[in-house]
Design a protein around this motif. Structure first.
Motif, short mmCIF file in Angstrom:
data_model
loop_
_atom_site.label_atom_id
_atom_site.label_comp_id
_atom_site.label_asym_id
_atom_site.label_seq_id
_atom_site.Cartn_x
_atom_site.Cartn_y
_atom_site.Cartn_z
N SER A 30 2.71 -51.16 71.06
CA SER A 30 4.47 -51.72 71.01
C SER A 30 4.47 -52.58 70.14
CB SER A 30 4.53 -53.00 72.16
OG SER A 30 3.33 -53.98 72.09
N GLU A 31 5.46 -52.92 69.66
CA GLU A 31 5.77 -52.90 68.08
C GLU A 31 5.81 -54.61 68.33
OE1 GLU A 31 10.08 -53.03 65.73
OE2 GLU A 31 9.52 -50.78 66.74
N LYS A 32 5.53 -54.84 67.03
CA LYS A 32 5.91 -56.36 67.39
C LYS A 32 6.79 -56.87 66.29
CE LYS A 32 1.97 -58.10 64.28
NZ LYS A 32 1.17 -59.02 63.24
N PRO A 33 7.76 -58.25 66.62
CA PRO A 33 8.94 -58.61 66.17
C PRO A 33 8.76 -59.50 64.85
CG PRO A 33 8.02 -60.38 68.35
CD PRO A 33 6.91 -59.20 67.82
N MET A 34 7.59 -59.50 64.77
CA MET A 34 7.66 -59.82 63.44
C MET A 34 5.93 -59.70 62.21
SD MET A 34 7.83 -64.63 63.94
CE MET A 34 9.38 -64.13 64.90
N GLY A 35 6.27 -60.11 61.31
CA GLY A 35 4.48 -60.21 61.20
C GLY A 35 3.76 -59.71 60.58
N GLY A 36 2.44 -59.34 60.30
CA GLY A 36 1.66 -58.40 60.11
C GLY A 36 0.11 -58.82 60.44
N SER A 37 -0.78 -58.38 59.48
CA SER A 37 -2.15 -59.02 59.47
C SER A 37 -2.00 -59.55 58.96
CB SER A 37 -2.82 -56.98 59.23
OG SER A 37 -2.64 -55.94 57.79
N ASP A 45 21.77 -69.67 84.39
CA ASP A 45 21.90 -69.82 83.62
C ASP A 45 20.85 -70.02 82.40
OD1 ASP A 45 24.62 -70.08 85.12
OD2 ASP A 45 24.10 -71.87 85.78
N TYR A 46 21.32 -70.05 81.32
CA TYR A 46 20.70 -69.88 80.25
C TYR A 46 20.93 -70.30 79.14
CZ TYR A 46 17.67 -65.87 81.65
OH TYR A 46 16.63 -65.40 82.41
N PHE A 47 20.71 -71.33 78.38
CA PHE A 47 21.20 -72.24 77.29
C PHE A 47 21.34 -71.18 75.91
CE2 PHE A 47 18.64 -76.32 79.60
CZ PHE A 47 19.44 -77.00 80.01
N VAL A 48 22.73 -72.04 75.80
CA VAL A 48 23.61 -71.39 74.37
C VAL A 48 22.84 -72.34 73.52
CG1 VAL A 48 25.63 -69.63 75.03
CG2 VAL A 48 25.98 -72.33 74.67
N ASN A 49 22.79 -73.08 73.21
CA ASN A 49 23.21 -74.44 72.55
C ASN A 49 21.33 -75.66 72.82
OD1 ASN A 49 23.49 -75.15 75.34
ND2 ASN A 49 24.39 -77.47 74.02
N GLU A 50 20.95 -74.38 73.34
CA GLU A 50 18.87 -75.04 72.56
C GLU A 50 18.89 -73.90 71.70
OE1 GLU A 50 16.90 -77.10 75.75
OE2 GLU A 50 16.11 -75.40 75.60
N PHE A 51 17.98 -74.46 70.95
CA PHE A 51 17.46 -73.27 69.99
C PHE A 51 15.98 -73.36 69.20
CE2 PHE A 51 21.51 -73.88 69.17
CZ PHE A 51 22.61 -73.00 68.92
N ARG A 52 15.02 -72.77 69.21
CA ARG A 52 13.75 -72.68 68.97
C ARG A 52 13.51 -71.88 67.91
NH1 ARG A 52 13.93 -76.29 72.06
NH2 ARG A 52 12.94 -76.31 73.90
N SER A 53 12.76 -71.65 67.28
CA SER A 53 11.67 -70.76 66.20
C SER A 53 10.43 -70.08 66.66
CB SER A 53 11.51 -71.71 65.09
OG SER A 53 11.12 -70.71 63.92
N VAL A 54 11.17 -68.59 66.74
CA VAL A 54 10.20 -68.16 67.65
C VAL A 54 8.67 -67.13 66.66
CG1 VAL A 54 11.58 -67.67 69.52
CG2 VAL A 54 11.46 -66.29 67.96
N SER A 72 11.76 -68.21 59.98
CA SER A 72 13.06 -68.66 59.86
C SER A 72 14.40 -69.02 60.96
CB SER A 72 13.52 -68.63 58.12
OG SER A 72 13.68 -67.11 58.87
N THR A 73 14.16 -67.98 61.73
CA THR A 73 16.03 -67.35 62.44
C THR A 73 15.70 -68.20 63.63
OG1 THR A 73 15.75 -65.12 61.71
CG2 THR A 73 16.46 -65.83 63.78
N ARG A 74 16.21 -68.77 63.91
CA ARG A 74 16.09 -69.34 65.59
C ARG A 74 17.32 -69.03 66.83
NH1 ARG A 74 21.21 -74.37 64.90
NH2 ARG A 74 22.57 -72.72 65.32
N ALA A 75 16.60 -69.20 67.59
CA ALA A 75 17.02 -68.21 69.03
C ALA A 75 17.42 -69.37 70.00
CB ALA A 75 16.12 -67.10 69.62
N SER A 76 18.41 -68.97 70.71
CA SER A 76 18.36 -69.74 72.07
C SER A 76 18.29 -69.41 73.63
CB SER A 76 20.10 -70.36 72.06
OG SER A 76 21.13 -68.46 72.67
N ARG A 77 18.10 -69.68 73.86
CA ARG A 77 18.08 -69.02 75.48
C ARG A 77 18.04 -68.30 75.27
NH1 ARG A 77 12.74 -71.17 77.49
NH2 ARG A 77 11.99 -74.13 76.24
N VAL A 78 19.88 -68.02 75.93
CA VAL A 78 20.63 -67.10 76.11
C VAL A 78 20.38 -65.57 75.26
CG1 VAL A 78 22.65 -67.50 74.44
CG2 VAL A 78 22.47 -66.13 76.81
N ASP A 79 20.42 -66.19 73.51
CA ASP A 79 19.55 -65.18 72.84
C ASP A 79 18.14 -64.05 73.12
OD1 ASP A 79 22.05 -65.51 71.09
OD2 ASP A 79 20.15 -66.80 69.56
N MET A 80 17.37 -64.93 74.10
CA MET A 80 16.28 -64.18 74.16
C MET A 80 16.14 -63.97 75.43
SD MET A 80 13.47 -67.78 73.40
CE MET A 80 14.17 -69.40 72.91
#
Length: 162
Positions: free
Chosen positions: A1-8, A81-90, A129-137
């Protein structure tokens, strides 16, 4: 599977110097003038990846992780329901592991410029550096798994007035 970010190797985008908190850090005893030995504090953000191999995982409720919760709700079509105004950096779990290895192998023994000689400690955030809301996830999981996103409801989290 593909990693969403990063590398070795440690990616500077995902491990950023957060701040020099109360530098030099003091011992727990606030009256002490002793400095804490050279140290690094790594703060994790929302860690994404495959389910943990541990028996109870990182359970909060009935599911090993938030992603598995989303997956289940999408598969069953249960309106959620998923929040649109609560953000996390993943951050991807392997990037967290790579970051920890980097600091263990390089920074604390002086082979890196992560902590300068005059600093007793530094704090680093392990997150993108990218933020994501619960609904984005939830939408990203639906898209990745090619599941119907119609059960995803974006809602505003009420402000805490207390």
């Amino acid at each position: 599977s593909e990693k969403p970010m990063g590398g070795s190797e440690v990616c500077r985008e995902h491990v950023t110097n957060f701040s020099k908190i109360a530098s030099p850090l003091k011992n727990v005893d606030s009256n002490s003038s002793q400095r804490v030995p050279k140290s690094i504090i790594l703060r994790s953000s929302l860690i994404l990846g495959p389910p943990t191999p541990l028996k109870n995982g990182c359970k909060k409720g009935s599911f090993p992780s938030f992603l598995q919760f989303i997956h289940h709700r999408l598969e069953t079509g249960q309106s959620t329901d998923y929040f649109v105004n609560e953000f996390r950096s993943v951050v991807f779990v392997e990037d967290v592991i790579d970051s920890i290895r980097h600091f263990l192998n390089n920074s604390l023994n002086g082979d890196s410029d992560d902590v300068s000689a005059e600093d007793s400690s530094s704090v680093f955030n392990m997150g993108g550096s990218t933020r994501a809301s619960r609904v984005d996830m939830a939408m990203a999981v639906a898209n990745h798994l090619k599941l119907d996103p119609s059960s995803i409801n974006g809602v505003i989290r009420p402000e805490n007035n207390g």
